[in-house]
Motif scaffolding. Structure first.
Motif, PDB file in Angstrom:
ATOM      1  N   GLU A 139      13.134 -11.110 -50.519  1.00 21.11           N
ATOM      2  CA  GLU A 139      12.247 -12.093 -49.875  1.00 21.11           C
ATOM      3  C   GLU A 139      12.646 -13.515 -50.265  1.00 21.11           C
ATOM      4  O   GLU A 139      12.728 -14.402 -49.415  1.00 21.11           O
ATOM      5  CB  GLU A 139      10.788 -11.834 -50.266  1.00 21.11           C
ATOM      6  CG  GLU A 139      10.166 -10.657 -49.528  1.00 21.11           C
ATOM      7  CD  GLU A 139       8.751 -10.357 -49.993  1.00 21.11           C
ATOM      8  OE1 GLU A 139       8.258 -11.034 -50.933  1.00 21.11           O
ATOM      9  OE2 GLU A 139       8.140  -9.428 -49.432  1.00 21.11           O
ATOM     10  N   LYS A 165      28.641 -13.932 -43.758  1.00 23.35           N
ATOM     11  CA  LYS A 165      27.719 -13.496 -42.689  1.00 23.35           C
ATOM     12  C   LYS A 165      27.775 -11.980 -42.513  1.00 23.35           C
ATOM     13  O   LYS A 165      26.746 -11.321 -42.357  1.00 23.35           O
ATOM     14  CB  LYS A 165      28.069 -14.187 -41.368  1.00 23.35           C
ATOM     15  CG  LYS A 165      27.603 -15.618 -41.269  1.00 23.35           C
ATOM     16  CD  LYS A 165      27.773 -16.186 -39.867  1.00 23.35           C
ATOM     17  CE  LYS A 165      26.671 -15.700 -38.952  1.00 23.35           C
ATOM     18  NZ  LYS A 165      26.636 -16.406 -37.658  1.00 23.35           N
ATOM     19  N   GLU A 194      22.133 -16.766 -41.292  1.00 21.36           N
ATOM     20  CA  GLU A 194      21.914 -16.241 -39.951  1.00 21.36           C
ATOM     21  C   GLU A 194      22.014 -17.334 -38.886  1.00 21.36           C
ATOM     22  O   GLU A 194      22.332 -17.057 -37.728  1.00 21.36           O
ATOM     23  CB  GLU A 194      20.558 -15.541 -39.878  1.00 21.36           C
ATOM     24  CG  GLU A 194      20.530 -14.241 -40.674  1.00 21.36           C
ATOM     25  CD  GLU A 194      19.130 -13.648 -40.817  1.00 21.36           C
ATOM     26  OE1 GLU A 194      18.189 -14.201 -40.216  1.00 21.36           O
ATOM     27  OE2 GLU A 194      18.985 -12.647 -41.542  1.00 21.36           O
ATOM     28  N   ASN A 195      21.754 -18.582 -39.283  1.00 20.27           N
ATOM     29  CA  ASN A 195      21.798 -19.690 -38.330  1.00 20.27           C
ATOM     30  C   ASN A 195      23.155 -20.387 -38.267  1.00 20.27           C
ATOM     31  O   ASN A 195      23.333 -21.317 -37.479  1.00 20.27           O
ATOM     32  CB  ASN A 195      20.708 -20.724 -38.665  1.00 20.27           C
ATOM     33  CG  ASN A 195      19.310 -20.195 -38.371  1.00 20.27           C
ATOM     34  OD1 ASN A 195      19.115 -19.450 -37.412  1.00 20.27           O
ATOM     35  ND2 ASN A 195      18.357 -20.552 -39.205  1.00 20.27           N
ATOM     36  N   LYS A 212      21.276  -6.850 -45.628  1.00 19.89           N
ATOM     37  CA  LYS A 212      19.936  -6.814 -45.028  1.00 19.89           C
ATOM     38  C   LYS A 212      19.596  -5.418 -44.521  1.00 19.89           C
ATOM     39  O   LYS A 212      18.486  -4.917 -44.747  1.00 19.89           O
ATOM     40  CB  LYS A 212      19.876  -7.825 -43.885  1.00 19.89           C
ATOM     41  CG  LYS A 212      18.492  -8.032 -43.301  1.00 19.89           C
ATOM     42  CD  LYS A 212      18.497  -9.169 -42.282  1.00 19.89           C
ATOM     43  CE  LYS A 212      17.099  -9.421 -41.756  1.00 19.89           C
ATOM     44  NZ  LYS A 212      17.071 -10.568 -40.808  1.00 19.89           N
ATOM     45  N   GLN A 261      16.092 -14.336 -48.719  1.00 26.18           N
ATOM     46  CA  GLN A 261      16.009 -14.564 -47.272  1.00 26.18           C
ATOM     47  C   GLN A 261      15.448 -15.950 -46.975  1.00 26.18           C
ATOM     48  O   GLN A 261      15.914 -16.636 -46.062  1.00 26.18           O
ATOM     49  CB  GLN A 261      15.142 -13.480 -46.616  1.00 26.18           C
ATOM     50  CG  GLN A 261      15.145 -13.497 -45.104  1.00 26.18           C
ATOM     51  CD  GLN A 261      16.514 -13.226 -44.480  1.00 26.18           C
ATOM     52  OE1 GLN A 261      17.402 -12.676 -45.122  1.00 26.18           O
ATOM     53  NE2 GLN A 261      16.692 -13.636 -43.237  1.00 26.18           N
ATOM     54  N   GLU A 262      14.465 -16.360 -47.759  1.00 22.86           N
ATOM     55  CA  GLU A 262      13.869 -17.683 -47.562  1.00 22.86           C
ATOM     56  C   GLU A 262      14.849 -18.807 -47.937  1.00 22.86           C
ATOM     57  O   GLU A 262      14.927 -19.822 -47.251  1.00 22.86           O
ATOM     58  CB  GLU A 262      12.597 -17.832 -48.414  1.00 22.86           C
ATOM     59  CG  GLU A 262      11.427 -16.998 -47.931  1.00 22.86           C
ATOM     60  CD  GLU A 262      10.277 -16.989 -48.926  1.00 22.86           C
ATOM     61  OE1 GLU A 262      10.356 -17.712 -49.945  1.00 22.86           O
ATOM     62  OE2 GLU A 262       9.298 -16.267 -48.681  1.00 22.86           O
ATOM     63  N   SER A 263      15.591 -18.626 -49.030  1.00 24.75           N
ATOM     64  CA  SER A 263      16.432 -19.705 -49.543  1.00 24.75           C
ATOM     65  C   SER A 263      17.828 -19.737 -48.935  1.00 24.75           C
ATOM     66  O   SER A 263      18.411 -20.801 -48.771  1.00 24.75           O
ATOM     67  CB  SER A 263      16.547 -19.597 -51.071  1.00 24.75           C
ATOM     68  OG  SER A 263      17.153 -18.364 -51.424  1.00 24.75           O
ATOM     69  N   GLY A 301      19.356 -16.515 -46.861  1.00 21.89           N
ATOM     70  CA  GLY A 301      19.587 -15.579 -45.759  1.00 21.89           C
ATOM     71  C   GLY A 301      19.369 -16.188 -44.388  1.00 21.89           C
ATOM     72  O   GLY A 301      20.190 -16.014 -43.479  1.00 21.89           O
ATOM     73  N   SER A 302      18.283 -16.922 -44.236  1.00 24.64           N
ATOM     74  CA  SER A 302      17.988 -17.544 -42.937  1.00 24.64           C
ATOM     75  C   SER A 302      19.038 -18.596 -42.580  1.00 24.64           C
ATOM     76  O   SER A 302      19.391 -18.760 -41.404  1.00 24.64           O
ATOM     77  CB  SER A 302      16.595 -18.169 -42.947  1.00 24.64           C
ATOM     78  OG  SER A 302      16.484 -19.114 -43.992  1.00 24.64           O
ATOM     79  N   LYS A 303      19.541 -19.310 -43.578  1.00 27.31           N
ATOM     80  CA  LYS A 303      20.593 -20.307 -43.326  1.00 27.31           C
ATOM     81  C   LYS A 303      21.871 -19.630 -42.844  1.00 27.31           C
ATOM     82  O   LYS A 303      22.549 -20.116 -41.928  1.00 27.31           O
ATOM     83  CB  LYS A 303      20.876 -21.106 -44.598  1.00 27.31           C
ATOM     84  CG  LYS A 303      19.762 -22.036 -45.025  1.00 27.31           C
ATOM     85  CD  LYS A 303      20.160 -22.817 -46.263  1.00 27.31           C
ATOM     86  CE  LYS A 303      19.088 -23.823 -46.669  1.00 27.31           C
ATOM     87  NZ  LYS A 303      17.889 -23.186 -47.207  1.00 27.31           N
ATOM     88  N   HIS A 356      26.086 -10.411 -45.519  1.00 21.16           N
ATOM     89  CA  HIS A 356      24.632 -10.597 -45.418  1.00 21.16           C
ATOM     90  C   HIS A 356      24.014  -9.579 -44.461  1.00 21.16           C
ATOM     91  O   HIS A 356      22.977  -8.979 -44.766  1.00 21.16           O
ATOM     92  CB  HIS A 356      24.319 -12.017 -44.940  1.00 21.16           C
ATOM     93  CG  HIS A 356      22.915 -12.189 -44.475  1.00 21.16           C
ATOM     94  ND1 HIS A 356      21.841 -12.316 -45.338  1.00 21.16           N
ATOM     95  CD2 HIS A 356      22.382 -12.230 -43.212  1.00 21.16           C
ATOM     96  CE1 HIS A 356      20.721 -12.431 -44.637  1.00 21.16           C
ATOM     97  NE2 HIS A 356      21.022 -12.381 -43.352  1.00 21.16           N
TER      98      HIS A 356
END
Length: 201
Positions: A63, A173, A74-75, A180, A66-68, A70-72, A176
């Protein structure tokens, strides 16, 4: 001497001895069975506790990751570098590393393999971020040298380091995405095994 009385006494003693021995044996067997049952129950509770701790560790780590980061990741687009540091502590996986001797005692073969695979991928991701941090450091240093000197050689070095970051971002990527999938799959499997069930803990 009354041989009849003597024979009866001997027979009684032998039969009594057999009866006493039989019940002593039964008592010993019952005690052994009770100890084995208690040992089996203790083992089940121990393994369940480890599985609960693994679930909580992975869920918390993922968690936050993903917040720090993972989301970056994915983008990121295909030509974009992961051009910033990801701070890493010395040991993310305290529960797993501290209980590695118990992992082999998990009776479910598939679950045991999933746990080992997931943590192996997770540790691989940590190594990937350490390498990416190193590449970021080299790129930033080359940029600084170029800004100070305006020499073409430093400009080319900065371009080369940035290109390496772009290429390595693709690898991160892929890692990751795999991480996930494995984490979410393992968390589901642990929940199916009742790690969130407080009954009979």
């Amino acid at each position: 001497m009354d041989w009849s009385s003597f024979g009866s006494a001997i027979s009684g003693a032998v039969i009594g001895g057999f009866i006493a021995g039989f019940f002593a044996l039964k008592s010993t067997q019952k005690s052994f069975d009770n100890q084995k049952t208690q040992s089996d129950e203790s083992e089940k509770k121990l393994i369940k506790g480890v599985l609960q701790a693994i679930h909580d560790e992975l869920e918390t780590i993922f968690e936050r990751y993903q917040e720090s980061m993972g989301s970056k990741i994915e983008n990121l687009n295909d030509q974009e570098a992961l051009a910033f540091y990801y701070p890493l502590v010395s040991d993310f996986f305290t529960v797993y590393n501290g209980n590695s001797f118990l992992i082999g005692r998990i009776p479910d073969n598939d679950l045991r393999k999933k746990i080992i695979k997931t943590y192996t991928i997770a540790k691989g991701m940590v190594d990937s971020f350490r390498l990416n941090n190193d590449l970021v450091s080299k790129w930033e240093f080359s940029e600084k040298l170029f800004a100070e000197s305006q020499l073409e050689v430093h400009k080319q070095q900065a371009i080369a380091h940035h290109s390496a970051l772009v290429d390595y971002a693709k690898s991160i990527k892929d890692g990751h995405a795999s991480f996930k999938v494995e984490v979410n799959g393992l968390l589901r499997e642990l929940r199916k095994n009742g790690v969130l069930n407080e009954v009979n803990n």
